[in-house]
Design a protein around this motif. Structure first.
Motif, PDB file in Angstrom:
ATOM      1  N   ALA A 264       0.836  -1.205   0.000  1.00  0.00           N
ATOM      2  CA  ALA A 264       0.000   0.000   0.000  1.00  0.00           C
ATOM      3  C   ALA A 264       0.868   1.251   0.000  1.00  0.00           C
ATOM      4  O   ALA A 264       0.626   2.195  -0.777  1.00  0.00           O
ATOM      5  CB  ALA A 264      -0.931   0.000   1.213  1.00  0.00           C
ATOM      6  N   ASP A 265       1.888   1.278   0.856  1.00  0.00           N
ATOM      7  CA  ASP A 265       2.780   2.440   0.893  1.00  0.00           C
ATOM      8  C   ASP A 265       3.522   2.603  -0.424  1.00  0.00           C
ATOM      9  O   ASP A 265       3.674   3.720  -0.933  1.00  0.00           O
ATOM     10  CB  ASP A 265       3.783   2.306   2.046  1.00  0.00           C
ATOM     11  N   ARG A 266       3.986   1.492  -0.997  1.00  0.00           N
ATOM     12  CA  ARG A 266       4.713   1.589  -2.266  1.00  0.00           C
ATOM     13  C   ARG A 266       3.824   2.168  -3.364  1.00  0.00           C
ATOM     14  O   ARG A 266       4.274   2.989  -4.172  1.00  0.00           O
ATOM     15  CB  ARG A 266       5.237   0.211  -2.690  1.00  0.00           C
ATOM     16  N   ALA A 267       2.574   1.746  -3.394  1.00  0.00           N
ATOM     17  CA  ALA A 267       1.652   2.253  -4.414  1.00  0.00           C
ATOM     18  C   ALA A 267       1.390   3.742  -4.216  1.00  0.00           C
ATOM     19  O   ALA A 267       1.363   4.510  -5.184  1.00  0.00           O
ATOM     20  CB  ALA A 267       0.344   1.473  -4.372  1.00  0.00           C
ATOM     21  N   LEU A 268       1.214   4.165  -2.962  1.00  0.00           N
ATOM     22  CA  LEU A 268       0.981   5.575  -2.686  1.00  0.00           C
ATOM     23  C   LEU A 268       2.226   6.405  -2.991  1.00  0.00           C
ATOM     24  O   LEU A 268       2.131   7.510  -3.537  1.00  0.00           O
ATOM     25  CB  LEU A 268       0.562   5.758  -1.230  1.00  0.00           C
ATOM     26  N   PHE A 269       3.392   5.903  -2.631  1.00  0.00           N
ATOM     27  CA  PHE A 269       4.638   6.640  -2.882  1.00  0.00           C
ATOM     28  C   PHE A 269       4.863   6.815  -4.393  1.00  0.00           C
ATOM     29  O   PHE A 269       5.259   7.891  -4.853  1.00  0.00           O
ATOM     30  CB  PHE A 269       5.831   5.902  -2.282  1.00  0.00           C
ATOM     31  N   THR A 270       4.628   5.752  -5.155  1.00  0.00           N
ATOM     32  CA  THR A 270       4.815   5.823  -6.606  1.00  0.00           C
ATOM     33  C   THR A 270       3.849   6.829  -7.223  1.00  0.00           C
ATOM     34  O   THR A 270       4.231   7.662  -8.065  1.00  0.00           O
ATOM     35  CB  THR A 270       4.601   4.439  -7.245  1.00  0.00           C
ATOM     36  N   PHE A 271       2.605   6.743  -6.804  1.00  0.00           N
ATOM     37  CA  PHE A 271       1.580   7.673  -7.298  1.00  0.00           C
ATOM     38  C   PHE A 271       1.985   9.114  -7.000  1.00  0.00           C
ATOM     39  O   PHE A 271       1.957   9.982  -7.886  1.00  0.00           O
ATOM     40  CB  PHE A 271       0.248   7.335  -6.617  1.00  0.00           C
ATOM     41  N   ALA A 272       2.381   9.380  -5.762  1.00  0.00           N
ATOM     42  CA  ALA A 272       2.727  10.744  -5.350  1.00  0.00           C
ATOM     43  C   ALA A 272       3.959  11.255  -6.077  1.00  0.00           C
ATOM     44  O   ALA A 272       3.989  12.397  -6.544  1.00  0.00           O
ATOM     45  CB  ALA A 272       2.943  10.788  -3.844  1.00  0.00           C
ATOM     46  N   ARG A 273       4.995  10.432  -6.186  1.00  0.00           N
ATOM     47  CA  ARG A 273       6.233  10.866  -6.843  1.00  0.00           C
ATOM     48  C   ARG A 273       5.984  11.227  -8.302  1.00  0.00           C
ATOM     49  O   ARG A 273       6.437  12.263  -8.790  1.00  0.00           O
ATOM     50  CB  ARG A 273       7.289   9.763  -6.762  1.00  0.00           C
ATOM     51  N   ASN A 274       5.259  10.382  -9.020  1.00  0.00           N
ATOM     52  CA  ASN A 274       5.035  10.627 -10.438  1.00  0.00           C
ATOM     53  C   ASN A 274       4.110  11.811 -10.676  1.00  0.00           C
ATOM     54  O   ASN A 274       4.345  12.618 -11.574  1.00  0.00           O
ATOM     55  CB  ASN A 274       4.491   9.373 -11.110  1.00  0.00           C
ATOM     56  N   LEU A 275       3.066  11.924  -9.865  1.00  0.00           N
ATOM     57  CA  LEU A 275       2.164  13.061 -10.010  1.00  0.00           C
ATOM     58  C   LEU A 275       2.881  14.364  -9.694  1.00  0.00           C
ATOM     59  O   LEU A 275       2.668  15.385 -10.354  1.00  0.00           O
ATOM     60  CB  LEU A 275       0.952  12.894  -9.087  1.00  0.00           C
ATOM     61  N   ALA A 276       3.755  14.338  -8.696  1.00  0.00           N
ATOM     62  CA  ALA A 276       4.470  15.555  -8.306  1.00  0.00           C
ATOM     63  C   ALA A 276       5.537  15.931  -9.329  1.00  0.00           C
ATOM     64  O   ALA A 276       5.739  17.111  -9.619  1.00  0.00           O
ATOM     65  CB  ALA A 276       5.110  15.377  -6.929  1.00  0.00           C
TER      66      ALA A 276
END
Length: 485
Positions: A424-436
């Motif tokens: 779950a954390d990995r998915a959220l981190f990936t989403f946030a990094r790419n969107l940012a």
């Protein structure tokens, strides 16, 4: 000509389903104006990225007209009431001003448009700031916002030829406008490369207050792009509302506004002219754009380098002036925040009427409410700040992570591959990094993975959080804020 087929229309706002054929790669970047217009038109039928529950009759009555708005429904169902959308609420508006003069002030009206001034100390004109918003959106390949800026600039009197020049030839604009355009594009796509020289160049044409105003506007544009692209908002079907705002503008002919379709004629000399704004990947063998997305930041620095950079950040002098604490408190009056005012609040106090809501919003998303934990928010803040090379933000969140009990090893593990974190954390981190990094780098497949591992509430709250961090990183790093002692 670039053509993307999308299958879900705005009529499906109430659907609880995500398109089955999630896009696994980012959308291509259109390199010419005709290609860009085609993509804007195609995005009217963009599949909705975030599922929505069915509304009860009571909820429909409560929401009224908002029951048919995808964005309103996202906020209603998934954002805590105390948090709201950082860059989605109404604000004071000012009139269109003189589009030929970037610093022409304007008189007060009312609207929901972010680019219009909310503070009497602001002096940059609405058309000028809308051109910057267009550049930000073209750089980020945010079709929703780009389409809106096309409409607004047309309503403000810009011709199709002038819009094409904005995309492909800045030599026809004033030196002051060209400097601002380059600045807007750089802090949008390459905030990690900001330097003293970028601010120095602007001082040839603008005051420090105007540079700050420009920065706040462009940072806000970047935040809005990330909300629209993160949630996957389809392009608006009609631009008639922008034509209504155009009353009294230099253009009063509705045929000049792309109200029903973006597929308007492009002057022959611009049919194949390559954009100088879009972030294009060039094939070295042909010299032609590939359409692929350029969105990744350079590899992160070593732990030792980061520690040294934070030491230097504590010693540096700000690039833009800050009000003293006493001056900032006088500017905010009864709305002055409690406790010692950090440097970023003293910076924003230059425009107190503009900044009150921004400060409240930025603080609200850091509160212990909602589905994201304080630790997750701090971890995401670190990941984004590190990729942006926003050293004030990095140093600030470092202290937050330490206060939350994280060791240095745990903090710097966020610069790694995240293998020791939960799915779950990995998915959220990936989403946030790419969107940012750049909104278009985020794919539907990555959004679907975050939804699978968490929930729509987690994802929408994460998107809202990322918008605030994108704004904070750019504002504080352009200003070169030193870390507090």
């Amino acid at each position: 000509m670039l053509k993307i087929t999308l299958t879900l229309t705005l009529a499906a706002v109430g659907s609880a389903a995500i398109a089955a054929d999630n896009v696994i790669t980012p959308r291509p970047v259109p390199s010419t104006r005709p290609e860009m217009k085609q993509l804007l038109e195609d995005m009217k039928s963009r599949p909705l990225r975030i599922p929505l529950p069915e509304l009860t009759e009571a909820q429909r009555e409560e929401l009224g007209e908002r029951a048919n708005s995808y964005e309103s429904r996202l906020r209603y169902h998934y954002l805590p009431p105390s948090e709201g959308s950082v860059f989605g609420s109404s604000r004071p508006r000012q009139d269109r001003g003189d589009r030929t003069n970037p610093t022409a002030p304007a008189a007060n009206e009312r609207s929901r448009d972010f680019t219009r001034n909310a503070d009497e100390n602001m002096t940059l004109s609405y058309p000028f700031k809308t051109m910057l918003f267009w550049i930000v959106s073209r750089t980020n390949n945010c079709q929703y916002c780009l389409g809106h800026q096309e409409q607004k600039l047309s309503a403000a009197g810009l011709s199709e030829r002038e819009l094409a020049l904005l995309d492909s030839d800045w030599s026809k604009f004033t030196p002051a406008e060209q400097a601002a355009f380059a600045f807007a594009r750089k802090i949008t796509f390459q905030p990690h490369l900001l330097s003293d020289d970028d601010v120095t160049k602007l001082r040839t044409h603008y005051t420090d207050a105007q540079i700050l105003e420009m920065t706040l506007s462009v940072a806000g544009n970047n935040a809005i792009n990330r909300w629209k692209e993160g949630t996957g908002v389809p392009q608006s079907q009609s631009g008639s509302n922008f034509f209504r705002r155009a009353e009294g503008a230099p253009t009063a002919d509705p045929s000049t506004l792309p109200i029903e379709s973006f597929l308007t004629p492009t002057p022959p000399e611009f049919q194949s002219k390559i954009s100088i704004v879009a972030t294009l990947d060039i094939d070295p063998s042909s010299g032609r754009p590939t359409g692929q997305v350029l969105g990744r930041r350079p590899p992160l620095e070593s732990r030792e380098t980061v520690e040294d950079m934070l030491v230097q950040a504590a010693k540096r002098k700000p690039r833009l002036p800050l009000l003293s604490e006493a001056e900032a408190r006088r500017a905010f009056g009864e709305d002055a925040p409690q406790g010692s005012l950090p440097h970023w609040v003293r910076l924003l106090a230059t425009f107190p009427n503009e900044s009150r809501r921004r400060i409240d919003s930025l603080k609200a998303i850091d509160n212990p409410v909602g589905d994201l934990t304080l630790l997750q928010k701090a971890q995401v803040s670190w990941i984004i700040a590190r990729n942006d090379r926003a050293w004030y933000a990095t140093g600030t969140v470092y202290r937050t992570l330490k206060d939350l009990g994280q060791t240095d090893d745990q903090i710097f593990a966020l610069d790694g591959d995240w293998n020791e974190f939960s799915p779950a954390d990995r998915a959220l981190f990936t989403f946030a990094r790419n969107l940012a990094s750049t909104p278009i780098a985020l794919t539907d497949a990555e959004a679907a993975e975050a939804l699978k591992q968490t929930s729509p509430r987690h994802v929408v709250q994460l998107i809202n959080f990322v918008t605030g961090r994108a704004y904070f990183d750019r504002v504080t790093e352009v200003a070169g804020l030193p870390l507090e002692e």
